[in-house]
Design an enzyme around this catalytic site. Structure first.
Site, mmCIF file in Angstrom:
data_model
loop_
_atom_site.group_PDB
_atom_site.id
_atom_site.type_symbol
_atom_site.label_atom_id
_atom_site.label_comp_id
_atom_site.label_asym_id
_atom_site.label_seq_id
_atom_site.Cartn_x
_atom_site.Cartn_y
_atom_site.Cartn_z
ATOM 1 N N ARG A 169 -4.440 7.381 3.608
ATOM 2 C CA ARG A 169 -3.053 7.192 3.090
ATOM 3 C C ARG A 169 -2.895 8.088 1.820
ATOM 4 O O ARG A 169 -1.722 7.862 1.255
ATOM 5 C CB ARG A 169 -3.372 5.749 2.354
ATOM 6 C CG ARG A 169 -3.209 4.507 2.952
ATOM 7 C CD ARG A 169 -2.451 3.436 2.638
ATOM 8 N NE ARG A 169 -2.675 2.926 1.204
ATOM 9 C CZ ARG A 169 -3.213 1.667 0.708
ATOM 10 N NH1 ARG A 169 -3.476 1.027 1.462
ATOM 11 N NH2 ARG A 169 -3.433 1.791 -0.400
ATOM 12 N N GLU A 222 -10.110 -1.235 11.550
ATOM 13 C CA GLU A 222 -11.036 -2.252 10.834
ATOM 14 C C GLU A 222 -10.799 -3.775 11.081
ATOM 15 O O GLU A 222 -11.568 -4.663 10.742
ATOM 16 C CB GLU A 222 -10.403 -2.021 9.162
ATOM 17 C CG GLU A 222 -8.657 -2.242 8.911
ATOM 18 C CD GLU A 222 -8.265 -2.054 7.593
ATOM 19 O OE1 GLU A 222 -9.021 -1.812 6.635
ATOM 20 O OE2 GLU A 222 -7.057 -2.020 7.431
ATOM 21 N N MET A 229 -7.812 2.361 9.315
ATOM 22 C CA MET A 229 -7.161 1.317 8.981
ATOM 23 C C MET A 229 -6.560 0.680 10.175
ATOM 24 O O MET A 229 -6.080 1.256 11.239
ATOM 25 C CB MET A 229 -6.263 1.461 7.857
ATOM 26 C CG MET A 229 -6.981 1.566 6.535
ATOM 27 S SD MET A 229 -5.845 2.124 5.051
ATOM 28 C CE MET A 229 -6.970 1.820 3.770
ATOM 29 N N ARG A 260 -25.914 11.776 18.864
ATOM 30 C CA ARG A 260 -25.767 10.195 18.550
ATOM 31 C C ARG A 260 -24.358 9.307 18.908
ATOM 32 O O ARG A 260 -23.508 10.076 19.321
ATOM 33 C CB ARG A 260 -25.681 10.379 16.972
ATOM 34 C CG ARG A 260 -26.782 10.719 16.168
ATOM 35 C CD ARG A 260 -26.453 10.964 14.475
ATOM 36 N NE ARG A 260 -27.871 11.264 13.901
ATOM 37 C CZ ARG A 260 -27.899 11.573 12.580
ATOM 38 N NH1 ARG A 260 -26.802 12.172 12.082
ATOM 39 N NH2 ARG A 260 -28.894 11.641 12.236
ATOM 40 N N GLY A 281 1.005 -1.318 -0.004
ATOM 41 C CA GLY A 281 0.069 -0.072 0.088
ATOM 42 C C GLY A 281 1.057 1.150 0.022
ATOM 43 O O GLY A 281 1.989 1.243 0.654
ATOM 44 N N GLU A 319 5.616 -5.329 5.933
ATOM 45 C CA GLU A 319 6.117 -6.561 6.077
ATOM 46 C C GLU A 319 6.198 -7.582 4.979
ATOM 47 O O GLU A 319 6.836 -8.586 4.844
ATOM 48 C CB GLU A 319 5.157 -7.232 7.280
ATOM 49 C CG GLU A 319 3.693 -7.056 6.879
ATOM 50 C CD GLU A 319 2.848 -8.218 7.610
ATOM 51 O OE1 GLU A 319 1.420 -7.977 7.413
ATOM 52 O OE2 GLU A 319 3.085 -9.416 7.825
ATOM 53 N N HIS A 335 -9.161 5.069 2.425
ATOM 54 C CA HIS A 335 -7.833 5.336 1.690
ATOM 55 C C HIS A 335 -7.821 6.778 1.784
ATOM 56 O O HIS A 335 -6.548 7.305 1.641
ATOM 57 C CB HIS A 335 -7.764 4.889 0.321
ATOM 58 C CG HIS A 335 -7.731 3.481 0.303
ATOM 59 N ND1 HIS A 335 -8.921 2.598 0.294
ATOM 60 C CD2 HIS A 335 -6.951 2.475 0.033
ATOM 61 C CE1 HIS A 335 -8.629 1.499 0.120
ATOM 62 N NE2 HIS A 335 -7.286 1.307 0.071
ATOM 63 N N ASP A 364 0.243 1.677 9.064
ATOM 64 C CA ASP A 364 -0.280 0.817 10.041
ATOM 65 C C ASP A 364 0.757 0.742 11.168
ATOM 66 O O ASP A 364 0.486 0.446 12.400
ATOM 67 C CB ASP A 364 -0.370 -0.771 9.639
ATOM 68 C CG ASP A 364 -1.447 -0.761 8.644
ATOM 69 O OD1 ASP A 364 -2.178 0.027 8.579
ATOM 70 O OD2 ASP A 364 -1.506 -1.880 8.174
HETATM 71 O O1 F6P Z 1 -1.108 -1.856 4.527
HETATM 72 C C1 F6P Z 1 -1.608 -0.940 4.809
HETATM 73 C C2 F6P Z 1 -2.972 -0.875 4.523
HETATM 74 O O2 F6P Z 1 -3.519 0.540 4.275
HETATM 75 C C3 F6P Z 1 -3.743 -1.562 5.591
HETATM 76 O O3 F6P Z 1 -4.246 -0.757 6.845
HETATM 77 C C4 F6P Z 1 -5.339 -2.013 4.928
HETATM 78 O O4 F6P Z 1 -5.805 -2.857 5.557
HETATM 79 C C5 F6P Z 1 -4.501 -2.074 3.387
HETATM 80 O O5 F6P Z 1 -3.220 -1.411 3.338
HETATM 81 C C6 F6P Z 1 -5.682 -1.807 2.413
HETATM 82 O O6 F6P Z 1 -4.842 -2.055 1.116
HETATM 83 P P1 F6P Z 1 -5.557 -2.196 -0.198
HETATM 84 O O7 F6P Z 1 -5.191 -0.494 -0.442
HETATM 85 O O8 F6P Z 1 -4.773 -2.759 -1.245
HETATM 86 O O9 F6P Z 1 -7.017 -1.929 -0.151
#
Ligand code: F6P
Length: 346
Positions: free
Chosen positions: A279, A221, A168, A161, A10, A102, A276, A126
């Protein structure tokens, strides 16, 4: 000396800071860099791009990776390892820098054991890589999540609420912990600790009893319901498709939890999945600096012939650790840190 650079897994903010630092430091030594496009895929297909001073100019503040990325695993491709070796020779590479989490670094480690000269740089929002206090990308993700939770706070209060924010974190709850603590979440749920619906409900009621008519729940998640509440669901997956490293796509535990809470309390509950967004965009100053330090050190590791090692942050120092130590166990949230967060669950 000719160095290949690749980014795998990712993407995350700060990748370009690392690439820029590697190229700049290499140029100091008079070394040449080439970019491998789309992670390990670019070494299978020989897809490369020259990386000179101009190619890395103006990229420090840009999110994503100028090299592209993929979750391609050479070990899932017939003869994959041999193809990588052949192509490294064909490209005339003396060493390789793999920037990843990893999975990407696990491949790097295996290739190194087979004889490839490779060093690693730890990347993942992560923050679950062993051997380093922090990975770059994490700080940016935490700040994005914190900002989102702050915004959800005001609407939660107006509407009285329960609001659930899913962040993530597949196997480790670092983003949930840091963003949740920073934004004053009332409950934080992480993969390391089973979800207990009754405990959540008692926090919601205890807040109601003292006039706090809204609650903010942050959930990673990968959080799972406890065994005795198994009927509420396990990993909540968008679909059953596996990637080349065997991971299922997650996403949706917040929706499931919202249904359960609303059903059991009658209080209006809403879920937001940040996905996303965490990210994307420009890296924080912390991630730019950390990425830059990792990039410079990766080149130093090649100079010192520390192949099979990964740059790591220990306290305030950049050091090297064995890839073996980094990829074989995940770094997860410990009990003591969770207890600190738990002080505020009421
Ligand atoms: O490994 C980073 C990560 O952002 C995780 O937190 C998440 O589960 C995964 O990648 C999502 O992956 P993708 O972008 O392939 O959906």
């Amino acid at each position: 000396m000719k160095i290949g650079i690749l980014t795998g897994g990712g993407d995350c903010p700060g990748l370009n800071a690392v690439i820029r630092a590697i190229v700049r430091k290499s140029l100091q030594y008079g070394w040449e860099c080439i970019g491998i496009e789309n992670g390990w895929k670019g070494l299978i297909e020989i897809d490369t791009t020259p990386l000179d001073l101009n190619a890395v100019s103006g990229i420090l503040q840009k999110g994503g990776t100028i090299l592209g990325t993929s979750r391609t695993n050479p070990y899932k491709i017939e003869n994959g390892e041999q193809i990588v070796f052949d192509n490294v020779a064909r490209l005339g590479l003396h060493a390789l820098i793999a920037i990843g989490g990893e999975d990407t670094l696990g491949v790097a480690n295996n290739l190194c054991k087979a004889g490839l000269k490779v060093v690693g740089v730890p990347k993942t929002i992560d923050n679950d890589l062993n051997g380093t206090d922090y990975t770059f990308g994490f700080d940016t993700a935490v700040n994005i999540a914190m900002d989102a939770i702050d915004r959800i706070h005001t609407t939660a209060e107006s509407h009285k609420r329960v609001m659930i924010i899913e962040v993530m974190g597949r196997h480790a709850g670092w983003i949930a912990m840091h963003s949740g603590i920073a934004a004053g979440a009332d409950i934080i749920l992480i993969p390391e600790k089973d979800i207990r619906v009754n405990e959540i409900i008692s926090v919601i009621y205890s807040r109601l009893n003292r006039g706090r008519k809204f609650s903010i729940i942050v959930v990673a998640e990968g959080a799972k319901f406890s065994e005795d509440e198994k009927d509420e669901g396990q990993f909540v997956t968008q679909d059953q498709k596996l990637d080349a490293f065997g991971h299922i796509r997650l996403g949706g535990v917040a929706n499931l939890l919202a249904d359960v809470i609303e059903r059991k309390t009658g209080i209006e509950t809403r879920a937001t999945i940040l996905g996303h967004i965490q990210r994307g965009g420009s890296p924080t100053a912390f991630d730019r600096v950390l990425g830059t330090r990792f990039g410079v050190y990766a080149v130093e590791m090649i100079k010192m012939q520390k192949f099979g090692c990964m740059a790591a942050l220990k306290g305030t120092d950049i050091i090297d650790v064995e890839l073996d130590d980094a990829v074989n166990n995940l770094k997860t949230v410990d009990e003591k840190f969770y207890d600190t967060a738990r002080v505020f669950f009421n």
